[in-house]
Design a protein around this motif. Structure first.
Motif, PDB file in Angstrom:
ATOM      1  N   GLU B 138       0.965  -1.190   0.022  1.00  0.00           N
ATOM      2  CA  GLU B 138      -0.119   0.172   0.064  1.00  0.00           C
ATOM      3  C   GLU B 138       1.051   1.524   0.291  1.00  0.00           C
ATOM      4  O   GLU B 138       0.745   2.141  -0.986  1.00  0.00           O
ATOM      5  CB  GLU B 138      -1.187   0.173   1.245  1.00  0.00           C
ATOM      6  CG  GLU B 138      -1.737   0.839   1.697  1.00  0.00           C
ATOM      7  CD  GLU B 138      -3.036   1.410   2.362  1.00  0.00           C
ATOM      8  OE1 GLU B 138      -2.940   0.359   3.233  1.00  0.00           O
ATOM      9  OE2 GLU B 138      -3.816   1.682   2.160  1.00  0.00           O
ATOM     10  N   GLN B 139       1.924   1.678   0.823  1.00  0.00           N
ATOM     11  CA  GLN B 139       2.390   2.206   1.221  1.00  0.00           C
ATOM     12  C   GLN B 139       3.208   2.977  -0.206  1.00  0.00           C
ATOM     13  O   GLN B 139       3.381   4.200  -0.995  1.00  0.00           O
ATOM     14  CB  GLN B 139       3.162   2.180   2.023  1.00  0.00           C
ATOM     15  CG  GLN B 139       4.471   3.480   2.292  1.00  0.00           C
ATOM     16  CD  GLN B 139       5.093   3.802   3.532  1.00  0.00           C
ATOM     17  OE1 GLN B 139       6.352   2.554   3.141  1.00  0.00           O
ATOM     18  NE2 GLN B 139       5.318   5.077   4.169  1.00  0.00           N
ATOM     19  N   MET B 141       2.235   2.068  -3.258  1.00  0.00           N
ATOM     20  CA  MET B 141       1.374   2.484  -4.588  1.00  0.00           C
ATOM     21  C   MET B 141       0.591   3.376  -3.860  1.00  0.00           C
ATOM     22  O   MET B 141       0.584   4.398  -5.171  1.00  0.00           O
ATOM     23  CB  MET B 141       0.387   0.789  -3.974  1.00  0.00           C
ATOM     24  CG  MET B 141      -1.502   1.572  -4.168  1.00  0.00           C
ATOM     25  SD  MET B 141      -0.795   0.780  -6.732  1.00  0.00           S
ATOM     26  CE  MET B 141      -2.873   1.686  -6.963  1.00  0.00           C
ATOM     27  N   THR B 142       0.417   3.875  -3.185  1.00  0.00           N
ATOM     28  CA  THR B 142       0.170   5.800  -2.598  1.00  0.00           C
ATOM     29  C   THR B 142       1.205   6.435  -3.616  1.00  0.00           C
ATOM     30  O   THR B 142       0.938   7.258  -4.017  1.00  0.00           O
ATOM     31  CB  THR B 142       0.005   5.872  -1.106  1.00  0.00           C
ATOM     32  OG1 THR B 142      -0.916   4.498  -0.856  1.00  0.00           O
ATOM     33  CG2 THR B 142      -0.778   6.872  -0.706  1.00  0.00           C
ATOM     34  N   VAL B 145       0.798   6.906  -7.174  1.00  0.00           N
ATOM     35  CA  VAL B 145      -0.321   6.743  -7.417  1.00  0.00           C
ATOM     36  C   VAL B 145      -0.349   8.268  -7.581  1.00  0.00           C
ATOM     37  O   VAL B 145      -0.933   9.605  -8.260  1.00  0.00           O
ATOM     38  CB  VAL B 145      -1.481   6.397  -6.264  1.00  0.00           C
ATOM     39  CG1 VAL B 145      -2.635   7.714  -6.256  1.00  0.00           C
ATOM     40  CG2 VAL B 145      -1.947   5.299  -6.865  1.00  0.00           C
ATOM     41  N   LEU B 149      -0.768  11.546  -9.997  1.00  0.00           N
ATOM     42  CA  LEU B 149      -1.995  13.106 -10.443  1.00  0.00           C
ATOM     43  C   LEU B 149      -1.149  13.735  -9.900  1.00  0.00           C
ATOM     44  O   LEU B 149      -1.604  15.078 -10.137  1.00  0.00           O
ATOM     45  CB  LEU B 149      -2.456  12.297  -8.754  1.00  0.00           C
ATOM     46  CG  LEU B 149      -3.382  11.351  -8.963  1.00  0.00           C
ATOM     47  CD1 LEU B 149      -4.614  10.986  -7.881  1.00  0.00           C
ATOM     48  CD2 LEU B 149      -4.139  11.345 -10.021  1.00  0.00           C
ATOM     49  N   LEU B 151       1.348  14.784  -8.636  1.00  0.00           N
ATOM     50  CA  LEU B 151       1.209  15.676  -6.829  1.00  0.00           C
ATOM     51  C   LEU B 151       2.434  15.020  -6.656  1.00  0.00           C
ATOM     52  O   LEU B 151       3.898  14.735  -7.379  1.00  0.00           O
ATOM     53  CB  LEU B 151       1.038  15.166  -5.576  1.00  0.00           C
ATOM     54  CG  LEU B 151      -1.443  15.130  -6.582  1.00  0.00           C
ATOM     55  CD1 LEU B 151      -1.963  13.695  -5.412  1.00  0.00           C
ATOM     56  CD2 LEU B 151      -1.475  16.125  -6.874  1.00  0.00           C
ATOM     57  N   GLN B 159      -3.616  15.162  -0.251  1.00  0.00           N
ATOM     58  CA  GLN B 159      -4.973  15.023  -0.160  1.00  0.00           C
ATOM     59  C   GLN B 159      -5.659  13.517  -0.600  1.00  0.00           C
ATOM     60  O   GLN B 159      -6.897  13.951  -1.220  1.00  0.00           O
ATOM     61  CB  GLN B 159      -4.532  15.395  -1.398  1.00  0.00           C
ATOM     62  CG  GLN B 159      -4.593  17.522  -1.560  1.00  0.00           C
ATOM     63  CD  GLN B 159      -3.526  18.251  -2.950  1.00  0.00           C
ATOM     64  OE1 GLN B 159      -4.128  17.128  -3.906  1.00  0.00           O
ATOM     65  NE2 GLN B 159      -3.081  19.050  -2.535  1.00  0.00           N
ATOM     66  N   LEU B 160      -5.270  12.287  -0.831  1.00  0.00           N
ATOM     67  CA  LEU B 160      -5.658  11.689  -0.831  1.00  0.00           C
ATOM     68  C   LEU B 160      -6.516  11.151   0.010  1.00  0.00           C
ATOM     69  O   LEU B 160      -6.990   9.764  -0.376  1.00  0.00           O
ATOM     70  CB  LEU B 160      -4.070  10.535  -1.332  1.00  0.00           C
ATOM     71  CG  LEU B 160      -3.863  10.201  -2.641  1.00  0.00           C
ATOM     72  CD1 LEU B 160      -2.784   9.023  -2.799  1.00  0.00           C
ATOM     73  CD2 LEU B 160      -4.947  10.004  -3.839  1.00  0.00           C
ATOM     74  N   PHE B 161      -6.556  11.782   1.101  1.00  0.00           N
ATOM     75  CA  PHE B 161      -7.270  11.312   2.137  1.00  0.00           C
ATOM     76  C   PHE B 161      -8.209  11.968   2.544  1.00  0.00           C
ATOM     77  O   PHE B 161      -8.756  11.980   3.532  1.00  0.00           O
ATOM     78  CB  PHE B 161      -5.832  11.047   2.950  1.00  0.00           C
ATOM     79  CG  PHE B 161      -5.292  10.405   3.717  1.00  0.00           C
ATOM     80  CD1 PHE B 161      -5.473   8.691   3.442  1.00  0.00           C
ATOM     81  CD2 PHE B 161      -3.826  10.409   3.027  1.00  0.00           C
ATOM     82  CE1 PHE B 161      -5.065   7.305   2.838  1.00  0.00           C
ATOM     83  CE2 PHE B 161      -2.776   8.843   2.418  1.00  0.00           C
ATOM     84  CZ  PHE B 161      -3.624   8.060   3.206  1.00  0.00           C
ATOM     85  N   LYS B 162      -8.405  13.380   1.696  1.00  0.00           N
ATOM     86  CA  LYS B 162      -9.049  14.205   3.000  1.00  0.00           C
ATOM     87  C   LYS B 162     -11.010  13.802   2.008  1.00  0.00           C
ATOM     88  O   LYS B 162     -10.776  13.461   0.269  1.00  0.00           O
ATOM     89  CB  LYS B 162      -8.729  15.751   1.634  1.00  0.00           C
ATOM     90  CG  LYS B 162      -9.760  16.818   1.821  1.00  0.00           C
ATOM     91  CD  LYS B 162      -9.039  18.235   1.735  1.00  0.00           C
ATOM     92  CE  LYS B 162      -8.193  18.290   0.304  1.00  0.00           C
ATOM     93  NZ  LYS B 162      -8.128  19.061   0.055  1.00  0.00           N
ATOM     94  N   PRO B 163     -11.546  13.774   2.342  1.00  0.00           N
ATOM     95  CA  PRO B 163     -12.984  13.742   2.130  1.00  0.00           C
ATOM     96  C   PRO B 163     -13.438  15.155   1.622  1.00  0.00           C
ATOM     97  O   PRO B 163     -12.976  15.661   1.439  1.00  0.00           O
ATOM     98  CB  PRO B 163     -13.589  13.378   3.853  1.00  0.00           C
ATOM     99  CG  PRO B 163     -13.006  14.318   4.355  1.00  0.00           C
ATOM    100  CD  PRO B 163     -11.414  14.663   4.413  1.00  0.00           C
ATOM    101  N   LEU B 164     -14.815  14.556   0.685  1.00  0.00           N
ATOM    102  CA  LEU B 164     -15.190  15.274   0.110  1.00  0.00           C
ATOM    103  C   LEU B 164     -15.769  17.034   0.751  1.00  0.00           C
ATOM    104  O   LEU B 164     -15.411  18.083   0.138  1.00  0.00           O
ATOM    105  CB  LEU B 164     -15.990  15.094  -0.831  1.00  0.00           C
ATOM    106  CG  LEU B 164     -17.191  15.683  -2.104  1.00  0.00           C
ATOM    107  CD1 LEU B 164     -16.412  16.012  -2.942  1.00  0.00           C
ATOM    108  CD2 LEU B 164     -18.457  15.165  -2.471  1.00  0.00           C
TER     109      LEU B 164
END
Lengths: 164, 164
Positions: B138-139, B141-142, B145, B149, B151, B159-164
């Motif tokens: 996962e790390q 991969m993050t 990713v 993007l 970034l 930002q990847l963890f920020k909710p809508l």
DNA sequence: ACAAATCTTGACAAATCTGTATAGATTATG
DNA sequence: CATAATCTATACAGATTTGTCAAGATTTGT
């Protein structure tokens, strides 16, 4: 991966209200006729949108629905989240603790990372799109979207039409 | 907007095969046990993947499934399109002619443009992601990713963890 | 008070998606 | 050839989503 019917029709009903200038309201039969959806289905969708806080309702002979806020303050991403949920739910894989912790199950979590990445780019678009933006015609909308995506000029526009 | 079960489990079965080094194959019971899916459901999913050209099958006592191509040549976007269809189908609103023609129905077509925009950004990610990429933990991969993007650095990761 | 138009609610039927069951076809091995 | 392990194919039951129905509650205007 699909948009659900509820997302599409719910958003259409909301757009119908947004098209009414100066916050003028519409009754269920009017929305039904404008969008070609049955009155009962419109009623169900509007109920969801009311409980989500996007529209206000009034009963009685001169009742109907109006937007809770001006169209440029209603974010499409929030509307779609209400109508169809989120692509990536935080519970997707709960085998981890902490914000950037690595999950024990590498398979699940590479999917988890992918799902989150897709959610992220979708939010990039939907967070910046309001009902007001959707009132443009298709051509203006296409150019506007092109700007959203940091594309510029004619050649890149073609990318929007390229199949996978 | 959701990923379907078929998309998730089908992709997991394919990942299971990708983890087998040197193109070693796996039989249905092995995949079933590895992923915790019933053998009959694995069979159904593998059939779809075979007809989509992503895996080859062999019957008989030493039969099983193998990837048709190396993991780095299997594009996740194509796999998901087979398993769950596309977000934006070209038939969505057929009231127009030509590639950049404006549709007569401005409401439908502003939705059409939006759907297409979402499809576009999703494809940006899924076209560049292969099975090989999903084999990372996962790390990694993050971070990968994050690069996809455009970034860079720690702050944007958040930002990847920020909710809508 | 009454009538007409409206929204509200929960239950319901139809369609689709998920996952299972079952019978059959193919192949390696002894 | 016989057997055991494999994939193949279709049909089926359960769960979810989609859309409808019917009875009720609220408000306006007469």
């Amino acid at each position: 991966m699909k948009f659900s019917s509820q997302e599409e029709y719910g958003l259409r009903c909301l757009l119908c209200l947004a098209r009414e200038r100066e916050g003028g309201g519409l009754a269920i039969p009017a929305i039904s006729q404008a969008e070609g959806i049955s009155t009962t289905y419109v009623a169900k969708l509007m109920r969801i949108l009311r409980r989500g806080g996007f529209v206000k309702s009034a009963r009685g002979k001169i009742g109907g629905y109006t937007l809770s806020r001006p169209p440029d303050q209603i974010v499409v991403g929030e509307v779609l989240a209400l109508l169809g949920g989120r692509l990536f739910e935080p519970e997707f894989c709960d085998d981890h603790a902490g914000d950037l912790e690595v999950c024990t199950n590498s398979t699940d979590c590479s999917l988890r990372s992918l799902w989150r990445a897709v959610q992220f780019v979708v939010d990039q678009v939907l967070r910046k799109t309001t009902l007001q933006d959707l009132l443009r015609n298709e051509q203006k909308m296409t150019f506007w979207v092109s700007g959203l995506l940091n594309l510029s000029g004619e050649p890149n526009l073609k990318q929007l039409f390229k199949p996978l």
